[in-house]
Write an enzyme that holds these catalytic residues in place. Structure first.
Site: not given
Ligand code: TYD
Length: 136
Positions: A54
């Site tokens: 992303h």
């Molecule tokens: P995600 O953004 O998919 O992780 P990656 O960094 O691998 O792309 O995040 C995983 C899940 O955690 C998603 O449901 C969003 C949640 N999340 C939070 O609630 N707070 C946060 O600060 C972060 C980074 C993610």
């Protein structure tokens, strides 16, 4: 016009003594180029998994391998760059507008992320084609 910031490695202080090492940062110390409003960490990543995938419209981030190692692949709108993070005293600064993936996590690795804003799903771009469109 101000040149857009680039992703780059930033080294933090490391205090050695016979008891081990200590690394630190704090807002205003002139090292990490944003004020930190949030920290989160990624761990227990199964072998072969990829995280990230992303971009952020507004968020500045600093990623540190506080344990183990992993690769960070970043497209800044112009070029891809690939870093291996494996030191708790060196991290990767990623400005807004960059697409990133994290992969090749060694067993027991921990990626700590320091972020400039509270979590806000609306500020993510999770679709790569939408990301490419956002660049033009
Ligand atoms: P995600 O953004 O998919 O992780 P990656 O960094 O691998 O792309 O995040 C995983 C899940 O955690 C998603 O449901 C969003 C949640 N999340 C939070 O609630 N707070 C946060 O600060 C972060 C980074 C993610």
């Amino acid at each position: 016009m101000e040149k857009p910031d680039k992703p780059r490695i930033i080294e933090l202080p490391r205090i050695y003594d016979p008891r081990g090492s200590l690394t630190f940062t704090e807002n205003g110390d002139g090292r990490i180029p944003f004020d930190i409003q949030r920290a989160y960490w990624i761990y227990d990543v199964p072998a072969g998994e990829t995280r990230g995938g992303h971009s952020h419209k507004l968020l500045h981030q600093f990623l540190i391998a506080v344990n183990g190692s992993f690769n960070v692949n970043v497209y800044d709108g112009t070029e891809w760059t690939h870093w291996m993070l494996n030191m708790p005293c060196k991290g990767l600064y990623i400005p807004p507008g960059c697409w990133r993936t994290l992969d090749s996590f060694a067993s027991r690795s921990v990626c700590m992320a320091l972020a400039s804003l509270p979590y806000d799903e609306d500020e993510y771009i999770r679709d790569y084609d939408e990301y490419l469109r956002s660049l033009s």
